[in-house]
Design an enzyme around this catalytic site. Structure first.
Site, PDB file in Angstrom:
ATOM      1  N   GLY A  46       0.841  -1.196   0.000  1.00 44.36           N
ATOM      2  CA  GLY A  46       0.000   0.000   0.000  1.00 44.36           C
ATOM      3  C   GLY A  46       0.873   1.241   0.000  1.00 44.36           C
ATOM      4  O   GLY A  46       2.056   1.174   0.361  1.00 44.36           O
ATOM      5  N   GLN A  51       3.332   9.818   1.329  1.00 42.36           N
ATOM      6  CA  GLN A  51       4.617   9.111   1.416  1.00 42.36           C
ATOM      7  C   GLN A  51       5.561   9.472   0.274  1.00 42.36           C
ATOM      8  O   GLN A  51       6.757   9.201   0.344  1.00 42.36           O
ATOM      9  CB  GLN A  51       4.403   7.593   1.480  1.00 42.36           C
ATOM     10  N   CYS A  94       6.102  -0.207   7.563  1.00 41.19           N
ATOM     11  CA  CYS A  94       5.750   0.987   6.806  1.00 41.19           C
ATOM     12  C   CYS A  94       6.952   1.406   5.972  1.00 41.19           C
ATOM     13  O   CYS A  94       8.075   1.454   6.481  1.00 41.19           O
ATOM     14  CB  CYS A  94       5.356   2.120   7.759  1.00 41.19           C
ATOM     15  N   LEU A  95       6.701   1.722   4.711  1.00 43.36           N
ATOM     16  CA  LEU A  95       7.794   2.131   3.825  1.00 43.36           C
ATOM     17  C   LEU A  95       8.442   3.426   4.308  1.00 43.36           C
ATOM     18  O   LEU A  95       9.585   3.714   3.944  1.00 43.36           O
ATOM     19  CB  LEU A  95       7.274   2.302   2.391  1.00 43.36           C
ATOM     20  N   HIS A 136      -4.275   1.500   7.981  1.00 43.24           N
ATOM     21  CA  HIS A 136      -2.889   2.016   7.970  1.00 43.24           C
ATOM     22  C   HIS A 136      -2.766   3.172   6.975  1.00 43.24           C
ATOM     23  O   HIS A 136      -2.166   4.214   7.281  1.00 43.24           O
ATOM     24  CB  HIS A 136      -1.957   0.848   7.606  1.00 43.24           C
ATOM     25  N   GLU A 137      -3.361   3.015   5.785  1.00 39.20           N
ATOM     26  CA  GLU A 137      -3.240   4.051   4.745  1.00 39.20           C
ATOM     27  C   GLU A 137      -4.107   5.273   5.051  1.00 39.20           C
ATOM     28  O   GLU A 137      -3.678   6.419   4.827  1.00 39.20           O
ATOM     29  CB  GLU A 137      -3.616   3.485   3.372  1.00 39.20           C
ATOM     30  N   HIS A 140      -2.333   7.408   7.340  1.00 37.97           N
ATOM     31  CA  HIS A 140      -1.336   8.263   6.682  1.00 37.97           C
ATOM     32  C   HIS A 140      -1.968   9.568   6.177  1.00 37.97           C
ATOM     33  O   HIS A 140      -1.352  10.634   6.266  1.00 37.97           O
ATOM     34  CB  HIS A 140      -0.705   7.552   5.479  1.00 37.97           C
TER      35      HIS A 140
HETATM   36  O1  GNR Z   1       4.031  -2.639   2.543  1.00 35.52           O
HETATM   37  C1  GNR Z   1       3.395  -2.487   3.587  1.00 35.52           C
HETATM   38  N1  GNR Z   1       3.073  -3.567   4.346  1.00 35.52           N
HETATM   39  C2  GNR Z   1       2.206  -3.506   5.411  1.00 35.52           C
HETATM   40  C3  GNR Z   1       2.174  -4.595   6.278  1.00 35.52           C
HETATM   41  C4  GNR Z   1       1.304  -4.592   7.351  1.00 35.52           C
HETATM   42  C5  GNR Z   1       0.471  -3.524   7.562  1.00 35.52           C
HETATM   43  C6  GNR Z   1       0.502  -2.436   6.718  1.00 35.52           C
HETATM   44  C7  GNR Z   1       1.350  -2.423   5.644  1.00 35.52           C
HETATM   45  S1  GNR Z   1       1.372  -1.075   4.575  1.00 35.52           S
HETATM   46  C8  GNR Z   1       3.036  -1.122   4.041  1.00 35.52           C
HETATM   47  C9  GNR Z   1       3.309  -0.057   3.005  1.00 35.52           C
HETATM   48  C10 GNR Z   1       3.107   1.297   3.635  1.00 35.52           C
HETATM   49  O2  GNR Z   1       3.891   1.837   4.366  1.00 35.52           O
HETATM   50  N2  GNR Z   1       1.977   1.898   3.373  1.00 35.52           N
HETATM   51  O3  GNR Z   1       1.706   3.084   3.925  1.00 35.52           O
HETATM   52 NI    NI Z   2       2.858   3.142   5.780  1.00 34.56          NI
END
Ligand code: GNR
Ligand code: NI
Length: 186
Positions: A46, A51, A94-95, A136-137, A140
């Site tokens: 995601g 980001q 998270c990236l 999670h997104e 963000h």
């Molecule tokens: O690649 C991603 N893996 C992930 C694993 C568990 C819960 C959320 C994520 S999202 C993350 C990519 C990211 O940072 N998206 O904002």
């Molecule tokens: Ni993230």
């Protein structure tokens, strides 16, 4: 299409509240293309526009397993309409916080409203990885990071490591098992 740079902790832009998208136009489609290219290259499942430094409420996602056909999804102006009382725990990463993974407890299921690239509004009921990733997104887009849900001790340690690496101009190193606080104090 262009590969964009992913911003990482402690970049203050990660704490911005992103602005809603007003119109689906060519510029938005080009931005979404760049987000997919960047997300797949990372690789991640995601990506929120902030980001790559763009404070707009746009999310790309692909939960297909490796070796399976791609399943690209776009969520524009996504919002959580309701959340289950039941929770589930997932080890998140998270990236924008590379090399750090921690268990996060969230509602197990969420109902989400969003717009697609045709400007059509949808409502979906999600659970499992989709629900976790959507939360999670969407976080963000509101300047919220998964480390906000872990203990202050762990969060402070992670932020400190990233501040130190940024100051030295070094890449972040994976956290060694030995450096982690024990469960007694974590
Ligand atoms: O690649 C991603 N893996 C992930 C694993 C568990 C819960 C959320 C994520 S999202 C993350 C990519 C990211 O940072 N998206 O904002
Ligand atoms: Ni993230």
């Amino acid at each position: 299409m262009a590969l964009r740079e992913i911003i990482v902790l402690p970049d203050p832009r990660l704490r911005l509240k992103s602005e809603p998208v007003k119109a689906v136009d060519a510029e938005l489609r080009a931005l979404v293309d760049d987000m997919f290219e960047t997300m797949y290259a990372a690789p991640g499942i995601g990506l929120a526009a902030i980001q790559i430094g763009v404070p707009r409420r746009i999310v790309t996602m692909d939960l297909a397993r490796e070796g399976e056909p791609k399943e690209p999804r776009v969520f524009i102006n996504p919002e959580v309409l309701s959340s289950s009382d039941e929770t589930s725990t997932y080890e998140e990463g998270c990236l924008s916080i590379p090399e750090y993974y921690e268990e996060v407890e969230r509602p197990k299921a969420v109902k989400v409203r969003y717009m697609d690239l045709d400007g059509k509004t949808h409502e979906i009921e999600s659970d499992g990885l989709l629900a976790t990733c959507l939360q999670h997104e969407i976080d963000h887009t509101n300047g919220v990071l998964f480390i906000d849900y872990i203990s202050k001790l762990k969060r402070d340690m992670v932020v400190k490591r990233f501040k130190k690496a940024a100051k030295r101009g070094e890449p972040i190193k994976p956290l060694a098992e030995d450096d982690k606080p024990s469960h007694h104090i974590g």
